[in-house]
Scaffold this motif. Structure first.
Motif, PDB file in Angstrom:
ATOM      1  N   MET A   1      46.263   2.447  23.118  1.00  0.00           N
ATOM      2  CA  MET A   1      46.500   1.482  21.849  1.00  0.00           C
ATOM      3  C   MET A   1      47.777   1.931  21.638  1.00  0.00           C
ATOM      4  N   TYR A   2      48.397   3.041  21.454  1.00  0.00           N
ATOM      5  CA  TYR A   2      49.691   3.269  21.090  1.00  0.00           C
ATOM      6  C   TYR A   2      50.615   2.419  22.226  1.00  0.00           C
ATOM      7  N   GLU A   3      50.503   2.354  23.291  1.00  0.00           N
ATOM      8  CA  GLU A   3      51.545   1.449  24.220  1.00  0.00           C
ATOM      9  C   GLU A   3      51.058  -0.042  23.827  1.00  0.00           C
ATOM     10  N   ARG A   4      49.994  -0.192  23.776  1.00  0.00           N
ATOM     11  CA  ARG A   4      49.913  -1.835  23.345  1.00  0.00           C
ATOM     12  C   ARG A   4      50.128  -2.229  21.934  1.00  0.00           C
ATOM     13  N   LYS A   5      50.192  -1.329  21.064  1.00  0.00           N
ATOM     14  CA  LYS A   5      50.583  -2.016  19.700  1.00  0.00           C
ATOM     15  C   LYS A   5      51.878  -1.299  19.294  1.00  0.00           C
ATOM     16  N   CYS A   6      52.441  -0.359  19.765  1.00  0.00           N
ATOM     17  CA  CYS A   6      53.546   0.256  18.872  1.00  0.00           C
ATOM     18  C   CYS A   6      54.989  -0.028  19.613  1.00  0.00           C
ATOM     19  N   GLN A   7      54.848  -0.999  20.496  1.00  0.00           N
ATOM     20  CA  GLN A   7      56.377  -1.382  21.017  1.00  0.00           C
ATOM     21  C   GLN A   7      56.580  -2.649  20.759  1.00  0.00           C
ATOM     22  N   GLN A   8      56.196  -3.362  19.445  1.00  0.00           N
ATOM     23  CA  GLN A   8      56.514  -4.814  19.319  1.00  0.00           C
ATOM     24  C   GLN A   8      58.121  -4.742  18.521  1.00  0.00           C
ATOM     25  N   CYS A   9      58.317  -3.450  17.831  1.00  0.00           N
ATOM     26  CA  CYS A   9      59.527  -3.511  17.224  1.00  0.00           C
ATOM     27  C   CYS A   9      60.648  -2.663  17.838  1.00  0.00           C
TER      28      CYS A   9
ATOM     29  N   LEU B   1      58.719   2.617  22.960  1.00  0.00           N
ATOM     30  CA  LEU B   1      57.811   3.577  22.257  1.00  0.00           C
ATOM     31  C   LEU B   1      58.689   4.704  21.884  1.00  0.00           C
ATOM     32  N   TYR B   2      58.368   5.502  20.936  1.00  0.00           N
ATOM     33  CA  TYR B   2      59.030   6.837  20.699  1.00  0.00           C
ATOM     34  C   TYR B   2      58.113   7.988  21.422  1.00  0.00           C
ATOM     35  N   ASP B   3      58.876   8.922  21.994  1.00  0.00           N
ATOM     36  CA  ASP B   3      58.310   9.996  22.631  1.00  0.00           C
ATOM     37  C   ASP B   3      57.606  10.932  21.601  1.00  0.00           C
TER      38      ASP B   3
ATOM     39  N   GLU C   1      59.172  14.378  20.761  1.00  0.00           N
ATOM     40  CA  GLU C   1      60.447  14.628  20.031  1.00  0.00           C
ATOM     41  C   GLU C   1      60.253  14.792  18.467  1.00  0.00           C
ATOM     42  N   TYR C   2      58.820  14.421  18.026  1.00  0.00           N
ATOM     43  CA  TYR C   2      58.560  14.424  16.700  1.00  0.00           C
ATOM     44  C   TYR C   2      57.476  15.633  16.147  1.00  0.00           C
ATOM     45  N   THR C   3      57.815  15.995  15.065  1.00  0.00           N
ATOM     46  CA  THR C   3      56.739  16.975  14.744  1.00  0.00           C
ATOM     47  C   THR C   3      55.356  16.117  14.264  1.00  0.00           C
TER      48      THR C   3
ATOM     49  N   ARG D   1      53.049  10.869   9.359  1.00  0.00           N
ATOM     50  CA  ARG D   1      53.704   9.823   8.282  1.00  0.00           C
ATOM     51  C   ARG D   1      54.086   8.454   9.147  1.00  0.00           C
ATOM     52  N   ALA D   2      54.549   8.416  10.301  1.00  0.00           N
ATOM     53  CA  ALA D   2      55.187   7.314  11.203  1.00  0.00           C
ATOM     54  C   ALA D   2      53.852   6.479  11.162  1.00  0.00           C
ATOM     55  N   LEU D   3      52.760   7.147  11.607  1.00  0.00           N
ATOM     56  CA  LEU D   3      51.630   6.338  11.842  1.00  0.00           C
ATOM     57  C   LEU D   3      51.199   5.530  10.646  1.00  0.00           C
ATOM     58  N   ARG D   4      50.982   6.255   9.629  1.00  0.00           N
ATOM     59  CA  ARG D   4      50.631   5.602   8.391  1.00  0.00           C
ATOM     60  C   ARG D   4      51.374   4.381   7.819  1.00  0.00           C
ATOM     61  N   ARG D   5      53.067   4.475   8.046  1.00  0.00           N
ATOM     62  CA  ARG D   5      53.746   3.678   7.709  1.00  0.00           C
ATOM     63  C   ARG D   5      53.599   2.418   8.863  1.00  0.00           C
ATOM     64  N   TYR D   6      53.162   2.523  10.125  1.00  0.00           N
ATOM     65  CA  TYR D   6      53.554   1.352  10.857  1.00  0.00           C
ATOM     66  C   TYR D   6      52.364   0.859  11.503  1.00  0.00           C
ATOM     67  N   ALA D   7      51.187   1.778  11.223  1.00  0.00           N
ATOM     68  CA  ALA D   7      49.965   1.264  11.824  1.00  0.00           C
ATOM     69  C   ALA D   7      49.614  -0.398  11.399  1.00  0.00           C
ATOM     70  N   PRO D   8      49.755  -0.492   9.926  1.00  0.00           N
ATOM     71  CA  PRO D   8      49.547  -1.820   9.251  1.00  0.00           C
ATOM     72  C   PRO D   8      50.485  -2.965  10.120  1.00  0.00           C
ATOM     73  N   LYS D   9      51.575  -2.546   9.956  1.00  0.00           N
ATOM     74  CA  LYS D   9      52.677  -3.642  10.448  1.00  0.00           C
ATOM     75  C   LYS D   9      52.298  -3.916  12.144  1.00  0.00           C
ATOM     76  N   ALA D  10      51.695  -2.981  12.838  1.00  0.00           N
ATOM     77  CA  ALA D  10      51.595  -3.000  14.285  1.00  0.00           C
ATOM     78  C   ALA D  10      50.345  -3.897  14.447  1.00  0.00           C
ATOM     79  N   GLY D  11      49.473  -4.105  13.436  1.00  0.00           N
ATOM     80  CA  GLY D  11      48.012  -4.845  13.619  1.00  0.00           C
ATOM     81  C   GLY D  11      47.253  -3.856  14.184  1.00  0.00           C
TER      82      GLY D  11
ATOM     83  N   TYR E   1      46.278  11.252  19.806  1.00  0.00           N
ATOM     84  CA  TYR E   1      47.009  11.153  20.807  1.00  0.00           C
ATOM     85  C   TYR E   1      48.443  11.717  20.720  1.00  0.00           C
ATOM     86  N   LEU E   2      48.906  11.088  19.344  1.00  0.00           N
ATOM     87  CA  LEU E   2      50.385  11.654  19.264  1.00  0.00           C
ATOM     88  C   LEU E   2      50.520  12.994  18.596  1.00  0.00           C
ATOM     89  N   LEU E   3      49.440  13.485  17.869  1.00  0.00           N
ATOM     90  CA  LEU E   3      49.393  14.963  17.482  1.00  0.00           C
ATOM     91  C   LEU E   3      49.411  15.636  18.885  1.00  0.00           C
TER      92      LEU E   3
HETATM   93  C1  HEC Z   1      56.846  -3.794  12.234  1.00  0.00           C
HETATM   94  C2  HEC Z   1      57.819  -3.243  13.264  1.00  0.00           C
HETATM   95  C3  HEC Z   1      57.355  -1.819  13.678  1.00  0.00           C
HETATM   96  C4  HEC Z   1      56.157  -1.659  14.381  1.00  0.00           C
HETATM   97  C5  HEC Z   1      55.362  -2.820  14.769  1.00  0.00           C
HETATM   98  C6  HEC Z   1      56.140  -0.420  14.662  1.00  0.00           C
HETATM   99  N1  HEC Z   1      57.256   0.472  14.303  1.00  0.00           N
HETATM  100 FE1  HEC Z   1      57.798   2.189  14.592  1.00  0.00          FE
HETATM  101  N2  HEC Z   1      59.563   1.890  13.735  1.00  0.00           N
HETATM  102  C7  HEC Z   1      60.024   0.504  13.042  1.00  0.00           C
HETATM  103  C8  HEC Z   1      61.387   0.760  12.477  1.00  0.00           C
HETATM  104  C9  HEC Z   1      62.146  -0.353  11.638  1.00  0.00           C
HETATM  105  C10 HEC Z   1      61.606   2.208  12.779  1.00  0.00           C
HETATM  106  C11 HEC Z   1      62.982   3.117  12.332  1.00  0.00           C
HETATM  107  C12 HEC Z   1      63.707   2.852  13.326  1.00  0.00           C
HETATM  108  C13 HEC Z   1      65.215   3.529  13.032  1.00  0.00           C
HETATM  109  O1  HEC Z   1      64.963   4.566  12.348  1.00  0.00           O
HETATM  110  O2  HEC Z   1      66.275   2.766  13.446  1.00  0.00           O
HETATM  111  C14 HEC Z   1      60.359   2.929  13.350  1.00  0.00           C
HETATM  112  C15 HEC Z   1      60.567   4.283  13.824  1.00  0.00           C
HETATM  113  C16 HEC Z   1      59.313   4.794  14.203  1.00  0.00           C
HETATM  114  C17 HEC Z   1      59.143   6.282  14.705  1.00  0.00           C
HETATM  115  C18 HEC Z   1      60.573   7.364  14.606  1.00  0.00           C
HETATM  116  C19 HEC Z   1      60.213   8.480  13.429  1.00  0.00           C
HETATM  117  C20 HEC Z   1      60.716   7.337  12.093  1.00  0.00           C
HETATM  118  O3  HEC Z   1      59.912   7.323  11.170  1.00  0.00           O
HETATM  119  O4  HEC Z   1      61.761   6.897  12.027  1.00  0.00           O
HETATM  120  C21 HEC Z   1      57.901   6.592  15.013  1.00  0.00           C
HETATM  121  C22 HEC Z   1      57.560   7.745  15.323  1.00  0.00           C
HETATM  122  C23 HEC Z   1      57.174   5.182  14.949  1.00  0.00           C
HETATM  123  N3  HEC Z   1      58.208   4.161  14.709  1.00  0.00           N
HETATM  124  C24 HEC Z   1      56.008   5.167  15.442  1.00  0.00           C
HETATM  125  C25 HEC Z   1      55.295   3.868  15.560  1.00  0.00           C
HETATM  126  C26 HEC Z   1      53.879   3.765  15.875  1.00  0.00           C
HETATM  127  C27 HEC Z   1      53.179   4.838  16.221  1.00  0.00           C
HETATM  128  C28 HEC Z   1      53.823   2.454  15.719  1.00  0.00           C
HETATM  129  C29 HEC Z   1      52.425   1.698  16.059  1.00  0.00           C
HETATM  130  C30 HEC Z   1      51.274   2.058  15.082  1.00  0.00           C
HETATM  131  C31 HEC Z   1      54.973   1.907  15.463  1.00  0.00           C
HETATM  132  N4  HEC Z   1      55.942   2.509  15.249  1.00  0.00           N
HETATM  133  C32 HEC Z   1      55.130   0.405  15.252  1.00  0.00           C
HETATM  134  C33 HEC Z   1      59.390  -0.404  12.866  1.00  0.00           C
HETATM  135  C34 HEC Z   1      58.210  -0.746  13.625  1.00  0.00           C
END
Ligand code: HEC
Length: 93
Positions: free
Chosen positions: A38-46, A49-51, A54-56, A62-72, A84-86
């Motif tokens: 699911m990570y590979e499928r959803k989290c590389q739209q923007c 994939l982050y490794d 390289e993150y704690t 925190r990143a998952l909570r921030r981006y999961a809604p945006k990733a659908g 998987y991430l942890l």
């Molecule tokens: C709507 C666009 C978008 C989607 C979808 C998205 N990300 Fe990101 N992500 C970003 C942006 C913007 C950054 C910040 C990049 C930068 O710092 O230049 C980022 C950075 C990150 C980072 C680096 C740590 C950080 O907070 O800067 C991680 C880890 C990450 N994303 C994980 C995820 C994961 C897991 C998903 C899937 C659930 C996801 N991203 C989906 C936009 C997105």
């Protein structure tokens, strides 16, 4: 023999259709594998994939909570992706 050609075409079609939808691992059997899928499928739209290595765990959580809604990423799939991430974090236990 005339019916063989369409049959053959049908087989190719089915094979192609199956290939384009890679099977997700069963979350019951392989939760981390499912999370990775699911990570590979959803989290590389923007971004690429982050490794997670390289993150704690804290910043991945925190990143998952921030981006999961945006990733659908569906709510019920989030725990698997987090697992998987942890499991692969820089400070994984
Ligand atoms: C709507 C666009 C978008 C989607 C979808 C998205 N990300 Fe990101 N992500 C970003 C942006 C913007 C950054 C910040 C990049 C930068 O710092 O230049 C980022 C950075 C990150 C980072 C680096 C740590 C950080 O907070 O800067 C991680 C880890 C990450 N994303 C994980 C995820 C994961 C897991 C998903 C899937 C659930 C996801 N991203 C989906 C936009 C997105």
């Amino acid at each position: 023999m005339r019916y063989l050609a369409p049959l053959f075409a049908l087989c190719l079609l089915i094979a192609a259709a199956c290939e384009s939808v890679p099977n997700a691992p069963d979350p019951e059997v392989d939760p981390v594998g499912y999370g990775q899928h699911m990570y590979e499928r959803k989290c590389q739209q923007c971004h690429e994939l982050y490794d997670p290595g390289e993150y704690t765990r804290r910043s991945l959580d925190r990143a998952l909570r921030r981006y999961a809604p945006k990733a659908g990423l569906q709510r019920e799939d989030r725990p698997y992706v987090l697992e998987y991430l942890l499991a692969n974090a820089k400070d994984a236990r």
